[in-house]
Design a protein around this motif. Structure first.
Motif, short mmCIF file in Angstrom:
data_model
loop_
_atom_site.label_atom_id
_atom_site.label_comp_id
_atom_site.label_asym_id
_atom_site.label_seq_id
_atom_site.Cartn_x
_atom_site.Cartn_y
_atom_site.Cartn_z
N GLU A 27 74.32 18.76 -38.36
CA GLU A 27 73.02 18.21 -38.72
C GLU A 27 71.91 19.05 -38.11
OE1 GLU A 27 73.50 13.54 -39.43
OE2 GLU A 27 73.53 14.11 -37.33
N GLU A 28 70.86 19.28 -38.88
CA GLU A 28 69.71 20.03 -38.38
C GLU A 28 69.02 19.22 -37.29
OE1 GLU A 28 67.53 23.39 -38.07
OE2 GLU A 28 69.13 23.08 -39.54
N THR A 29 68.79 19.85 -36.14
CA THR A 29 68.17 19.13 -35.03
C THR A 29 67.44 20.11 -34.13
OG1 THR A 29 68.63 17.69 -33.14
CG2 THR A 29 70.28 19.33 -33.65
N ALA A 30 66.42 19.63 -33.47
CA ALA A 30 65.68 20.46 -32.52
C ALA A 30 66.47 20.52 -31.22
CB ALA A 30 64.30 19.87 -32.26
N PRO A 31 66.73 21.73 -30.70
CA PRO A 31 67.55 21.83 -29.48
C PRO A 31 66.84 21.32 -28.24
CG PRO A 31 66.67 23.98 -30.11
CD PRO A 31 66.30 23.04 -31.22
N ILE A 32 67.61 20.69 -27.38
CA ILE A 32 67.14 20.27 -26.06
C ILE A 32 67.78 21.21 -25.04
CG2 ILE A 32 67.15 18.41 -24.35
CD1 ILE A 32 67.41 16.45 -26.71
N GLU A 33 66.96 21.87 -24.24
CA GLU A 33 67.49 22.83 -23.26
C GLU A 33 66.99 22.51 -21.86
OE1 GLU A 33 68.03 27.68 -22.62
OE2 GLU A 33 67.09 26.88 -24.44
N ASN A 34 67.92 22.55 -20.89
CA ASN A 34 67.53 22.34 -19.50
C ASN A 34 68.42 23.17 -18.59
OD1 ASN A 34 69.97 20.95 -19.43
ND2 ASN A 34 69.03 18.92 -19.40
N ASP A 35 68.14 23.10 -17.30
CA ASP A 35 68.91 23.84 -16.29
C ASP A 35 69.60 22.86 -15.35
OD1 ASP A 35 67.88 26.19 -17.36
OD2 ASP A 35 66.27 26.34 -15.88
N LEU A 36 70.73 23.29 -14.82
CA LEU A 36 71.47 22.49 -13.84
C LEU A 36 71.87 23.39 -12.68
CD1 LEU A 36 72.95 19.82 -13.02
CD2 LEU A 36 74.96 20.75 -14.19
N ILE A 37 71.54 23.00 -11.48
CA ILE A 37 71.93 23.71 -10.27
C ILE A 37 73.09 22.94 -9.63
CG2 ILE A 37 71.21 24.40 -7.95
CD1 ILE A 37 68.33 24.63 -9.16
N VAL A 38 74.17 23.64 -9.29
CA VAL A 38 75.34 22.97 -8.72
C VAL A 38 75.11 22.61 -7.26
CG1 VAL A 38 77.80 23.19 -8.17
CG2 VAL A 38 76.92 24.08 -10.34
N GLU A 39 74.72 23.60 -6.44
CA GLU A 39 74.50 23.37 -5.00
C GLU A 39 73.08 23.76 -4.60
OE1 GLU A 39 78.80 23.95 -2.82
OE2 GLU A 39 77.58 25.74 -3.14
N LYS A 40 72.38 22.87 -3.93
CA LYS A 40 71.04 23.21 -3.43
C LYS A 40 71.12 23.96 -2.10
CE LYS A 40 70.35 18.47 -1.74
NZ LYS A 40 69.50 17.25 -1.91
N ALA A 41 72.24 23.83 -1.41
CA ALA A 41 72.57 24.59 -0.19
C ALA A 41 74.08 24.63 -0.11
CB ALA A 41 71.96 23.93 1.04
N ARG A 42 74.63 25.47 0.76
CA ARG A 42 76.07 25.61 0.84
C ARG A 42 76.73 24.27 1.13
NH1 ARG A 42 79.94 29.35 1.06
NH2 ARG A 42 81.71 29.11 2.47
N HIS A 43 77.66 23.88 0.21
CA HIS A 43 78.42 22.62 0.32
C HIS A 43 77.54 21.38 0.20
CE1 HIS A 43 81.77 25.12 1.26
NE2 HIS A 43 81.39 25.42 2.47
N VAL A 44 76.33 21.55 -0.32
CA VAL A 44 75.44 20.40 -0.54
C VAL A 44 75.09 20.37 -2.03
CG1 VAL A 44 73.24 19.30 0.02
CG2 VAL A 44 74.46 20.64 1.77
#
Length: 236
Positions: A203-220
């Motif tokens: 289906e034709e649709t406007a894409p939604i794009e975002n970013d995801l960060i896994v860790e903000k600091a080591r092991h956090v």
């Protein structure tokens, strides 16, 4: 000796007989994919991890899971049978090429954590090499064959290295698919994007794009990653 299993809040995944172990790519995709459809196809299921995550998220869906590696399918079957969702996940030893040539069903959701290592040194372990390299499932085949199995209002979702982003968008256009969602995955705030989570639709649709960060600091873990995985990881 590495732990032969990974325990989640509602199920446990053993991966000692499977070439590809439980990893961040799989859990990201299993938590990110839209699971609102009543039937789902999991391509390259491996341990069965993504199927189990989707079954937990949608208690009404039925999932078909396939893998070209017989050892992976055997382990997936055990993991599925020992979970609370065993009656809603079916698994088969088959390639997508073989499965698509015989399938009569059309799927609302198709998901895959595919092999994507190209022109890199292959492992002497045949099964691990098969699971990690595009020889068995080129991206063109994955998108083209998935499109043929997708219902008119269905969606397909994949995780790939970020370097594939342009190629994936071009292939979507080639197969008359629309990019509906993209999440660019960063290991840390200062790193370059490492993975792309992408959802395609007929289906034709406007894409939604975002970013995801896994860790903000080591092991956090970041707040975004925690929100995505809190229903699965034991210590969240």
């Amino acid at each position: 000796m590495p732990n032969p299993y990974f325990r989640f809040k509602k199920f446990t995944v053993y991966h000692d007989r499977c070439a590809m172990k439980v990893g961040t790519d799989g859990v990201l995709l299993g938590a990110w994919v839209n699971v609102s459809g009543d039937n789902i196809l999991d391509v390259g299921t491996g341990t069965g991890l993504i199927s189990l995550m989707m079954a937990q998220r949608n208690e009404k869906t039925i999932i078909d899971a396939i893998d070209i590696d017989s050892d992976a399918v055997s382990q997936a079957k055990d993991n599925i049978e020992n979970s609370p969702f065993g009656n809603r996940i079916n698994s088969w030893n088959a390639s997508l090429q073989e499965f698509s040539s015989k399938a009569e069903k059309r799927y609302n959701v198709i998901v895959s954590n595919p092999p994507f290592f190209v022109q890199s040194l292959k492992s002497p372990n045949k099964e691990r090499s098969l699971a990690r390299h595009t020889d068995s499932l080129p991206v063109e085949d994955l998108i083209g064959l998935s499109a043929s199995l997708l219902s008119q209002r269905g969606r397909m979702s994949f995780i790939y290295p970020f370097d594939y982003k342009t190629e994936l968008i071009k292939l979507a256009e080639q197969y008359k698919l629309s990019v509906s969602r993209i999440t660019n995955v960063f290991s840390t705030p200062d790193s370059a994007p490492k993975r792309i989570l992408i959802e395609l639709s007929k289906e034709e649709t406007a894409p939604i794009e975002n970013d995801l960060i896994v860790e903000k600091a080591r092991h956090v873990y970041s707040d975004g990653f925690t929100a995505l995985l809190k229903d699965f990881y034991l210590k969240m």
